[in-house]
Scaffold this motif. Structure first.
Motif, PDB file in Angstrom:
ATOM      1  N   THR A  64      13.231  -0.397  -2.905  1.00 22.48           N
ATOM      2  CA  THR A  64      12.619   0.584  -2.019  1.00 22.48           C
ATOM      3  C   THR A  64      11.156   0.222  -1.809  1.00 22.48           C
ATOM      4  O   THR A  64      10.467  -0.208  -2.740  1.00 22.48           O
ATOM      5  CB  THR A  64      12.705   2.011  -2.596  1.00 22.48           C
ATOM      6  OG1 THR A  64      12.084   2.031  -3.892  1.00 22.48           O
ATOM      7  CG2 THR A  64      14.145   2.458  -2.725  1.00 22.48           C
ATOM      8  N   THR A  66       7.814   2.040   0.235  1.00 23.14           N
ATOM      9  CA  THR A  66       7.327   3.190   0.980  1.00 23.14           C
ATOM     10  C   THR A  66       5.807   3.170   1.016  1.00 23.14           C
ATOM     11  O   THR A  66       5.150   2.439   0.257  1.00 23.14           O
ATOM     12  CB  THR A  66       7.802   4.502   0.330  1.00 23.14           C
ATOM     13  OG1 THR A  66       7.245   4.590  -0.993  1.00 23.14           O
ATOM     14  CG2 THR A  66       9.323   4.555   0.239  1.00 23.14           C
ATOM     15  N   GLU A  71       7.213   7.632   2.776  1.00 19.75           N
ATOM     16  CA  GLU A  71       7.886   7.223   4.006  1.00 19.75           C
ATOM     17  C   GLU A  71       8.189   5.728   3.953  1.00 19.75           C
ATOM     18  O   GLU A  71       7.400   4.930   3.445  1.00 19.75           O
ATOM     19  CB  GLU A  71       7.003   7.532   5.217  1.00 19.75           C
ATOM     20  CG  GLU A  71       6.701   9.018   5.366  1.00 19.75           C
ATOM     21  CD  GLU A  71       5.724   9.288   6.487  1.00 19.75           C
ATOM     22  OE1 GLU A  71       5.122   8.303   6.990  1.00 19.75           O
ATOM     23  OE2 GLU A  71       5.559  10.461   6.857  1.00 19.75           O
ATOM     24  N   PHE A  72       9.357   5.357   4.481  1.00 20.28           N
ATOM     25  CA  PHE A  72       9.793   3.962   4.412  1.00 20.28           C
ATOM     26  C   PHE A  72       8.798   3.049   5.126  1.00 20.28           C
ATOM     27  O   PHE A  72       8.298   3.357   6.212  1.00 20.28           O
ATOM     28  CB  PHE A  72      11.179   3.805   5.041  1.00 20.28           C
ATOM     29  CG  PHE A  72      11.621   2.367   5.160  1.00 20.28           C
ATOM     30  CD1 PHE A  72      11.996   1.647   4.033  1.00 20.28           C
ATOM     31  CD2 PHE A  72      11.629   1.731   6.405  1.00 20.28           C
ATOM     32  CE1 PHE A  72      12.377   0.318   4.135  1.00 20.28           C
ATOM     33  CE2 PHE A  72      12.027   0.407   6.517  1.00 20.28           C
ATOM     34  CZ  PHE A  72      12.398  -0.299   5.379  1.00 20.28           C
TER      35      PHE A  72
END
Length: 480
Positions: A64, A66, A71-72
């Motif tokens: 992941t 962010t 938020e990505f």
């Protein structure tokens, strides 16, 4: 503004609260707020996977990326896997503290106590070895399958996920995990290891386990627990470092079982616990009362009707009408604390108590009423501190008592003798605070709370008296 002492190299994160108030055309005010995180960088990375994995299982590394507010954010980076160190081949804690002067060399200690952890095993920094590397793009690479670890050896590993943010800051995320080679015969860092063999014990009617150990000859006590109750208990003899155990299960068992394993090796107790999930179809019952009254008139006829729908269950039902008499509460059972073989834990594994491991004594609570201890007075010799107190040098009371002793000694004749007695009133009750004086002298004392007094006197002649003063009363006593 960020605090002046903020260290940019440590990439701190600052949180700001934003609150907004808006008044509409009707004059009503609406409030709202949010929090925003800012910093000298704009990227957070994470590489996640289970803490313990086996080479035979299917596992993945989840990636992941962010911004600071979750938020990505797509980035291009690299994932590396390092072998940190192998598992310890020791599992026994040290019995005694480390001596100040070691008289046994490390080589001899290793021969005499091959399974004992000394603490020196962690002094050296591990030599990390790169075993895997891959370039990733989080726009499309969300997961990395661990299909390349089948030949990896057991030990401690770590994953480093790194990339650069928009400000060219190097961002890293490190995840540590333990990898067990499924082909290993046993785990050298544990006295014994338990693995479940069959996938559906409820369907098979039994639970099959494999127990391995670096010790070739070992006794292991096994207990099965279902709903905090022991349903199975057996002591097994492990030989040749491996043992297969089959535990029969009842058909009514469902959801989960707890199994505990205990063994004693070189005067130390080792235990482990295994949770077994039972696969089963979830039965569904829908119960609906069409006509029902909860108050019944004596002698009246009542007709109740119910509707029952079932899935994965038999459509069987029984209606029970009962009455409760609260006067029966006095016959409820009482708990008696008796010596126990097993230590019961709610919704967990039950282990042996000290009595269950063969201890030859146990404490039983005295059922008789408590009898207070008989006080004993202890006569001892006290030092004379000459009115001085180490804890309180300004203790006026202790100093005054010492001065009284000195005064009595100064006025005491060399041939004086001690007179004592108890002063009472006409009814025989003791009189405290009575002044006692030897007539013709200045020797005086006062009776204590129980009327007792002591006074030194010179050799008595006839017509010598003791004078007693109590408030406004006066009396005398002849002493021959």
């Amino acid at each position: 503004m960020p605090p002046e002492d903020a260290n940019k190299a440590q990439l701190p994160i600052f949180t700001y609260e934003i609150e907004v108030s808006v008044t509409d055309i009707n004059g009503e005010t609406h409030d709202s707020g949010t929090s925003v995180k800012v910093g000298y960088h704009d990227l957070i990375l994470e590489a996640s996977l289970p803490n313990k994995i086996q080479t035979k299982d299917k596992n993945n590394i989840l990636l992941t990326s962010t911004n600071l507010n979750g938020e990505f954010k797509a980035i291009k980076g690299e994932v590396k896997m390092y072998f940190v160190r192998p598992f310890l081949n020791k599992f026994k804690t040290r019995e005694l503290e480390k001596p100040e002067i070691e008289t046994i060399s490390d080589e001899d200690f290793e021969k005499l106590f091959p399974f004992e952890i000394t603490g020196k095993e962690f002094l050296e920094e591990p030599k990390e070895t790169l075993v895997y590397s891959k370039k990733v793009d989080t726009e499309k690479d969300k997961m990395i399958p661990l299909d390349f670890i089948s030949n990896y050896k057991s030990g401690n590993y770590k994953i480093v996920f790194s990339a650069n943010d928009s400000f060219k800051n190097s961002i890293e995320a490190t995840t540590n995990f333990e990898l067990t080679q499924s082909n290993d015969k046993y785990d050298s860092s544990k006295l014994f290891t338990v693995q479940q063999i069959n996938d559906d014990p409820k369907k098979d009617g039994f639970l099959e386990l494999k127990v391995t150990s670096p010790i070739s000859d070992l006794y292991i006590n096994t207990a099965g627990n279902y709903k905090s109750t022991v349903f199975f208990e057996e002591t097994y003899h492990l030989q040749n470092k491996e043992l297969i155990v089959k535990i029969p299960l009842k058909s009514e068992f469902e959801k989960i079982l707890k199994l505990t394993f205990e063994s004693v090796f070189e005067n130390q107790v080792f235990n482990d616990e295994l949770s077994v999930t039972l696969k089963s179809e979830i039965p569904k019952l829908e119960w609906k009362a069409k006509s029902l009254r909860n108050k019944i008139e004596p002698g009246s006829n009542e007709t109740w009707s119910f509707q029952l729908k079932a899935e994965n269950a038999k459509k069987e039902a029984e209606v029970l009408a009962s009455m409760y008499d609260s006067s029966l509460d006095k016959f409820t059972t009482k708990e008696w604390m008796a010596p126990e073989i097993n230590s019961y834990n709610y919704n967990s594994g039950n282990r042996k108590t000290v009595l269950g491991f063969g201890q030859i004594y146990q404490t039983i609570k005295n059922l008789n009423s408590y009898i207070s201890k008989v006080p004993y007075t202890n006569e001892s010799t006290n030092l004379i501190w000459f009115g001085f107190d180490f804890n309180n040098p300004t203790n006026a009371y202790q100093q005054s008592q010492y001065l009284k002793q000195l005064t009595k000694k100064v006025r005491k004749p060399s041939n004086a003798k001690l007179i004592s007695g108890i002063i009472t009133d006409n009814t025989g009750l003791p009189l405290p605070g009575v002044s006692v004086t030897v007539k013709g002298t200045k020797r005086t004392t006062i009776s204590s709370f129980d009327g007792y007094y002591e006074i030194d006197r010179h050799c008595w002649r006839r017509n010598n008296f003791l004078l007693y003063w109590h408030k406004n009363n006066f009396s005398k006593s002849r002493q021959d």
